[in-house]
Design an enzyme around this catalytic site. Structure first.
Site, PDB file in Angstrom:
ATOM      1  N   SER A   8       0.648  -1.481   0.170  1.00  0.00           N
ATOM      2  CA  SER A   8      -0.045   0.176  -0.312  1.00  0.00           C
ATOM      3  C   SER A   8       0.487   1.173   0.130  1.00  0.00           C
ATOM      4  CB  SER A   8      -0.486  -0.400   1.486  1.00  0.00           C
ATOM      5  OG  SER A   8      -0.065  -0.004   2.667  1.00  0.00           O
ATOM      6  N   ASP A  61      -1.259  -1.755  -4.259  1.00  0.00           N
ATOM      7  CA  ASP A  61      -2.484  -1.933  -3.425  1.00  0.00           C
ATOM      8  C   ASP A  61      -2.896  -0.523  -3.467  1.00  0.00           C
ATOM      9  OD1 ASP A  61      -4.967  -2.615  -2.068  1.00  0.00           O
ATOM     10  OD2 ASP A  61      -4.006  -2.960  -0.507  1.00  0.00           O
ATOM     11  N   HIS A  62      -4.615  -0.052  -3.593  1.00  0.00           N
ATOM     12  CA  HIS A  62      -4.514   1.508  -3.626  1.00  0.00           C
ATOM     13  C   HIS A  62      -3.765   3.254  -4.616  1.00  0.00           C
ATOM     14  CE1 HIS A  62      -8.387  -0.043  -1.843  1.00  0.00           C
ATOM     15  NE2 HIS A  62      -7.660  -0.616  -0.746  1.00  0.00           N
ATOM     16  N   GLY A  70     -10.753  -2.684   7.185  1.00  0.00           N
ATOM     17  CA  GLY A  70     -10.402  -2.507   8.847  1.00  0.00           C
ATOM     18  C   GLY A  70     -10.783  -3.949   9.639  1.00  0.00           C
ATOM     19  N   LYS A  80     -17.040  -4.165  10.222  1.00  0.00           N
ATOM     20  CA  LYS A  80     -17.100  -4.347   8.599  1.00  0.00           C
ATOM     21  C   LYS A  80     -18.281  -3.946   9.462  1.00  0.00           C
ATOM     22  CE  LYS A  80     -13.374  -6.483   7.134  1.00  0.00           C
ATOM     23  NZ  LYS A  80     -12.528  -6.339   6.221  1.00  0.00           N
ATOM     24  N   HIS A 114     -12.377  -6.085  -1.773  1.00  0.00           N
ATOM     25  CA  HIS A 114     -11.461  -6.076  -1.546  1.00  0.00           C
ATOM     26  C   HIS A 114     -12.150  -5.936   0.607  1.00  0.00           C
ATOM     27  CE1 HIS A 114      -8.044  -3.145  -3.260  1.00  0.00           C
ATOM     28  NE2 HIS A 114      -9.008  -3.871  -4.087  1.00  0.00           N
ATOM     29  N   SER A 172     -11.353  -9.265   5.109  1.00  0.00           N
ATOM     30  CA  SER A 172     -10.572 -10.099   6.228  1.00  0.00           C
ATOM     31  C   SER A 172     -12.226 -10.838   7.042  1.00  0.00           C
ATOM     32  CB  SER A 172      -9.288  -8.694   7.461  1.00  0.00           C
ATOM     33  OG  SER A 172      -8.206  -9.640   6.623  1.00  0.00           O
ATOM     34  N   ASP A 216      -5.506  -7.680   4.650  1.00  0.00           N
ATOM     35  CA  ASP A 216      -4.676  -7.464   5.232  1.00  0.00           C
ATOM     36  C   ASP A 216      -4.459  -7.311   7.005  1.00  0.00           C
ATOM     37  OD1 ASP A 216      -2.275  -5.731   6.394  1.00  0.00           O
ATOM     38  OD2 ASP A 216      -3.464  -4.425   5.698  1.00  0.00           O
ATOM     39  N   ARG A 226      -2.244  -8.484  10.401  1.00  0.00           N
ATOM     40  CA  ARG A 226      -1.973  -7.360  11.569  1.00  0.00           C
ATOM     41  C   ARG A 226      -3.254  -7.763  12.396  1.00  0.00           C
ATOM     42  NH1 ARG A 226      -3.436  -1.880   9.079  1.00  0.00           N
ATOM     43  NH2 ARG A 226      -1.862  -2.057   7.488  1.00  0.00           N
TER      44      ARG A 226
END
Ligand code: G3H
Ligand code: 13P
Ligand code: ZN
Length: 309
Positions: free
Chosen positions: A50, A82-83, A181, A184, A211, A214, A257, A261
């Site tokens: 990113s 990415d983005h 994130g 959601k 996208h 997660s 992502d 994390r």
């Protein structure tokens, strides 16, 4: 094997009814964990960087780390921006050896999104690099979202056709209810599979990208929270929905992502809490790297890309 074209990976996934995992990286341990996991289950992958990752680690470091990883594996790996938010960042990655870039013009008007995307496509294609673009907005959604609100946020199937025709993009990220994130959904998780089906039918052969994929698994959140984190009420896209999108609805690229994390941070927190006298970074980054590897294997099996390298 050198880095591969992401288009080839995505088209193969399209034909085979599975999805390629696209995993975000920020440092060496995350890159190593991803490559080790994907190698263990023999899966092709996309490693993505990113703007924030570029700023943190520098594009060159990440590219060289990925290239170093290629020496220890035979799986196909594509390197993707990415983005990308403007032409300049996309150009820097095209010129810097990435095999695909994303131009994210989703915050602009439809016309401006077409214009900026076309500019990137023209430049990237000239250099043999593929382009992903985004249409629609990835926003956290409420349970009782109205039809009008949905239409304003989610990807419109007819606009998608016009967008692809006018820009010549190689793949398209769509909005059907996912968001970035760990938070959601306010109510029950729900994706607009009907809309996805319509987009799919109108754009046969075009790889679509999801996208914000997660799942924010309870076990990963629990490890973080049990060792001092404060991440209450986090909620992702259930793994069953990701599996359905990949295997039944021809989503070809799935971006992850947040789960990486959570896995990484959870193990660091756990190790440091259990070993307060240890201050050797290798001692806590090692378990974190193993946690990345385990998550990657779990994701790849859900996407059905295991054994497809
Ligand atoms: O789409 C967002 C990815 O999770 C990357 O996040 O911009 O914080 O690196 P970042
Ligand atoms: P998550 O935040 O759901 O992992 O999404 C990541 C993503 O879409 C990166 O582009
Ligand atoms: Zn994203």
């Amino acid at each position: 094997m050198p880095l591969v074209s992401s288009k080839a990976l995505l088209l193969k996934a399209y034909e085979g009814n599975y999805a390629i995992g696209a995993f975000n990286v920020n440092n060496m341990e995350i890159i190593q964990g991803i490559i080790e996991g994907a190698t263990e289950v023999n899966a092709p992958i996309i490693i993505q960087v990113s703007a924030g990752a570029r700023k943190y680690a520098k594009q060159e470091y990440l590219r060289h780390l990925v290239n170093a990883g290629l020496e220890s594996t035979d799986i196909p790996i594509a390197l993707h921006l990415d983005h990308g938010e403007d032409f300049e960042i996309c150009k820097a990655c095209v010129d810097g050896g990435f095999t695909s870039v994303m131009i994210d013009g989703s915050k602009y008007s439809f016309e401006d999104n077409i214009r900026i995307t076309k500019q990137v496509v023209d430049y990237a294609h000239e250099k043999g690099v593929q382009v992903e673009a985004e249409l629609g907005k990835l926003a956290g959604i409420e349970d009782n979202i109205s039809v009008e609100e949905k239409d304003a946020i989610f990807t419109d199937p007819d606009q998608a056709v016009e967008f692809v025709e006018k820009t010549g993009v190689d793949s398209l990220a769509i909005a059907i209810g996912t968001s970035h994130g760990a938070y959601k959904f306010k109510g029950e998780p729900k994706l607009d599979f009907e809309r996805l089906e319509k987009i799919q039918a109108k754009l046969p052969g075009l790889p679509l990208v999801l996208h914000g994929s997660s799942s924010v698994p309870e076990d990963l959140v629990a490890i973080c929270n049990n060792f001092g984190a404060d991440i209450p009420g986090a909620r992702g896209v259930p793994e069953s929905m990701i599996e359905k999108a990949a295997k039944e609805y021809k989503i070809c690229k799935v971006n992850i992502d947040t789960d990486l994390r959570l896995a990484f941070t959870g193990q660091i927190r756990k190790f440091l809490k259990e070993n307060p006298s240890v201050f050797d970074p290798r001692k806590y980054l090692g378990p974190a790297r193993n946690a990345i590897k385990e998550v990657i294997i779990r994701k790849i099996k859900i996407l059905g890309s295991d054994g497809k390298a």
